[in-house]
Design an enzyme around this catalytic site. Sequence first.
Site, PDB file in Angstrom:
ATOM      1  N   GLU A   1      25.097  44.463  36.646  1.00 60.19           N
ATOM      2  CA  GLU A   1      26.031  43.680  36.016  1.00 60.19           C
ATOM      3  C   GLU A   1      25.122  41.922  37.346  1.00 60.19           C
ATOM      4  OE1 GLU A   1      30.112  43.342  34.716  1.00 60.19           O
ATOM      5  OE2 GLU A   1      29.870  45.809  34.815  1.00 60.19           O
TER       6      GLU A   1
ATOM      7  N   LYS B   1      27.054  38.707  38.779  1.00 62.76           N
ATOM      8  CA  LYS B   1      28.133  37.951  39.516  1.00 62.76           C
ATOM      9  C   LYS B   1      27.962  37.073  39.110  1.00 62.76           C
ATOM     10  CE  LYS B   1      30.526  38.583  44.199  1.00 62.76           C
ATOM     11  NZ  LYS B   1      31.177  36.857  43.498  1.00 62.76           N
TER      12      LYS B   1
ATOM     13  N   ARG C   1      37.432  34.477  38.308  1.00 64.80           N
ATOM     14  CA  ARG C   1      38.170  35.364  37.634  1.00 64.80           C
ATOM     15  C   ARG C   1      39.966  35.507  37.475  1.00 64.80           C
ATOM     16  NH1 ARG C   1      37.306  40.916  40.336  1.00 64.80           N
ATOM     17  NH2 ARG C   1      37.838  42.482  38.748  1.00 64.80           N
TER      18      ARG C   1
ATOM     19  N   ARG D   1      42.983  36.059  40.249  1.00 60.93           N
ATOM     20  CA  ARG D   1      43.345  37.463  41.311  1.00 60.93           C
ATOM     21  C   ARG D   1      44.683  37.270  41.706  1.00 60.93           C
ATOM     22  NH1 ARG D   1      37.787  37.654  44.834  1.00 60.93           N
ATOM     23  NH2 ARG D   1      39.268  38.036  45.988  1.00 60.93           N
TER      24      ARG D   1
ATOM     25  N   GLU E   1      35.609  36.938  33.352  1.00 64.92           N
ATOM     26  CA  GLU E   1      35.674  35.592  34.313  1.00 64.92           C
ATOM     27  C   GLU E   1      35.037  34.757  33.935  1.00 64.92           C
ATOM     28  OE1 GLU E   1      34.752  36.377  37.807  1.00 64.92           O
ATOM     29  OE2 GLU E   1      33.823  34.736  39.264  1.00 64.92           O
TER      30      GLU E   1
ATOM     31  N   ARG F   1      39.529  47.758  47.467  1.00 68.26           N
ATOM     32  CA  ARG F   1      38.167  47.222  47.497  1.00 68.26           C
ATOM     33  C   ARG F   1      37.088  48.536  47.981  1.00 68.26           C
ATOM     34  NH1 ARG F   1      36.263  41.908  48.376  1.00 68.26           N
ATOM     35  NH2 ARG F   1      37.685  41.654  49.041  1.00 68.26           N
TER      36      ARG F   1
ATOM     37  N   LYS G   1      28.682  44.380  45.633  1.00 65.88           N
ATOM     38  CA  LYS G   1      28.457  42.678  45.265  1.00 65.88           C
ATOM     39  C   LYS G   1      27.190  42.715  46.050  1.00 65.88           C
ATOM     40  CE  LYS G   1      32.281  40.988  48.231  1.00 65.88           C
ATOM     41  NZ  LYS G   1      33.063  39.948  47.986  1.00 65.88           N
TER      42      LYS G   1
HETATM   43  P1  AMP Z   1      33.470  37.553  46.076  1.00 62.92           P
HETATM   44  O1  AMP Z   1      34.574  36.224  45.443  1.00 62.92           O
HETATM   45  O2  AMP Z   1      32.517  36.876  46.650  1.00 62.92           O
HETATM   46  O3  AMP Z   1      35.067  37.889  46.726  1.00 62.92           O
HETATM   47  O4  AMP Z   1      33.417  38.140  44.480  1.00 62.92           O
HETATM   48  C1  AMP Z   1      33.768  39.405  44.311  1.00 62.92           C
HETATM   49  C2  AMP Z   1      34.369  39.060  42.833  1.00 62.92           C
HETATM   50  O5  AMP Z   1      33.497  38.471  41.997  1.00 62.92           O
HETATM   51  C3  AMP Z   1      35.465  39.136  41.690  1.00 62.92           C
HETATM   52  O6  AMP Z   1      36.008  38.905  42.408  1.00 62.92           O
HETATM   53  C4  AMP Z   1      34.828  38.300  40.126  1.00 62.92           C
HETATM   54  O7  AMP Z   1      34.989  37.372  40.209  1.00 62.92           O
HETATM   55  C5  AMP Z   1      33.551  37.824  40.703  1.00 62.92           C
HETATM   56  N1  AMP Z   1      32.416  38.884  40.150  1.00 62.92           N
HETATM   57  C6  AMP Z   1      31.805  37.820  39.242  1.00 62.92           C
HETATM   58  N2  AMP Z   1      31.020  38.519  37.889  1.00 62.92           N
HETATM   59  C7  AMP Z   1      31.305  39.702  38.176  1.00 62.92           C
HETATM   60  C8  AMP Z   1      31.022  41.275  37.278  1.00 62.92           C
HETATM   61  N3  AMP Z   1      29.638  41.190  36.435  1.00 62.92           N
HETATM   62  N4  AMP Z   1      32.176  41.298  37.206  1.00 62.92           N
HETATM   63  C9  AMP Z   1      32.940  42.095  38.745  1.00 62.92           C
HETATM   64  N5  AMP Z   1      32.993  40.911  39.365  1.00 62.92           N
HETATM   65  C10 AMP Z   1      32.314  39.641  38.766  1.00 62.92           C
END
Ligand code: AMP
Length: 586
Positions: A239, A241, A246, A261, A289, A413, A419
């Site tokens: 998917e 990102k 969130r 979050r 999101e 996690r 990611k």
């Molecule tokens: P990070 O904030 O860098 O730790 O990355 C994780 C975050 O990516 C999640 O908490 C979501 O807010 C975001 N996110 C964006 N797109 C997606 C997706 N398709 N699926 C899950 N999380 C996503």
Amino acid sequence: MRRWSELAERVAATTRTSAKTDLLAAYFRSLAPDELPIAAVFLTGRAFAETDQRATGLGWAAISTAVANVAGVGRDVLGAAYDRFSDLGRAVEAVLVEAGHAPDPASSPTLPEVAAAFAAIETASGAAAKGVILEELLARSDPETAKGITKVVSGDLRIGLREGLVEAALAKAFDRPLDAVKRAGMLTGDIGETARLARDDALGTAGLALFRPLKFMLASPAEDAVEIVRRLGPVVWVEDKYDGIRAQLHKRGTDIRLYSRDLHDITSGYPEVVAGARGLPWDGILDGELLGFREGVVLPFVALQARLGRKSPPPGLLAEVPVVYVAFDVLGLGSGGEADVDPLLDLPLATRRERLVGLGLPLADAGGVFALSHLVSADSADALEAAFLAARARRNEGLMVKDPTSLYSPGRRGYGWLKMKKALATIDCVVVGVEVGHGRRHGVLSDYTFAVRDEASDRLVTIGKAYSGLTDAEIAEMTRWFEAHTISRHGRYRLVEPSVVVEVAFDVILRSARHTSGFALRFPRIARLRPDKAAAEADTLATVARLFQELQPGAERLVTAGARAAAVPPRRAATSPRATRTVGDG
Ligand code: AMP
């Protein structure tokens, strides 16, 4: 409360996990019914349960004033003690011991009394009124009890305890299967309620409830496409990102709520999503999101930032930075009526996605306020690389790679979701010190010293110092915040309350004795503030050590390229605080 504090001290002094569990289990068994839930919640370093919307709202200033008044000393005395211990609870204990604070043991507050005082602090309006209640509580508490109260109220236990251990201890105390305890914890989001259910042998009755947010499933970072396919393959789901906020969407009839979050209710900030969801014919819980999106184009996060924390955004801002809700998961669905939702967490992602698609959400390109996350499957590293470039071309941050068979595990996690930002040239750090800047930044606190979490010692260890790459308006706002949350001053340098998280970009990680982490970053720059993250969510020393290994010279090229891709705002150019200027700039 005195017994709780003693127990916490004993847990801190014990290194073996099994010994900690035994101590806790025996303690839980010894508690009265009204004490057990409170003790369990406090042991997770919270004054209120995680899904509880309440917070005491007490900051460093209020705590230090209360302690100074009780001890009859100046506030700087606590600052000096904090310098010595780097632990607010211990510092408070030391100050009170030194002041000879010895109230009548008969007046020592019980756990329910402390919980009631926290509730009263929450409803009191204004720092002064809140501080008075804390002061009364501390005045009745001997130094050890005061230490425990301070640890809970500051959310900083430092006794080497994780929620998983509290769950294990509950399972042991009441002889219940650990899985059942974990499941109830996941569904209720309230360790106190979980404790009660464990004691009453009612863990099976825990369910999903609308308007009680669930912890979010998290992703592990991954860089290498080959490794990702190997780990999750043969076929992975990919998917985009999205670089937004969130949010969990709960809906029953026309009642819609959004949770961030950190499980706070952020509904009022996104009226267009509420309006767009109101008429839909289902009840349930979505994960997704909030994304800035205007005229078919994804807006950069800096644009959306203008809406962060805005309780009632003015019409101009709503028009300038409209949002859509990009749904990527459905966690529960109900059939209407009073009954709560059926959990879908234990179904594989592929089935959950089918249910999500089946909802027929009104999509943005047809005038609705929803989108579904862009999804393709990939079975090779090349396919993953191609998907990554396509996601970037759609102005998204990177990829979320998901195992279609994975279950939804709240608060974990795991490796079900990975990611892939490519540019792991950023880490999330906690600001622990600030200094006034030079030149144009003279008079504002623009130089930050930041740290990562060392999970082994439960401490923050410094890793670097950088001039802020934030806008002037952000720096001004942060200067006010840091001034109000200064713990102690050392010439130009101020030690500050460690709660601001910043995303730091860099080129390479080096070994260095200059910082307490043992590492340093080459060319560190503050990419952005992360108000959506709590200090506990900052990156860990273990992550830094792993990155150091991964980013050895051969990998340097990738990192440098990634750092450019991370779209760090140029330091000098970012003078306009008005996010709207950057809309559409890409
Ligand atoms: P990070 O904030 O860098 O730790 O990355 C994780 C975050 O990516 C999640 O908490 C979501 O807010 C975001 N996110 C964006 N797109 C997606 C997706 N398709 N699926 C899950 N999380 C996503």
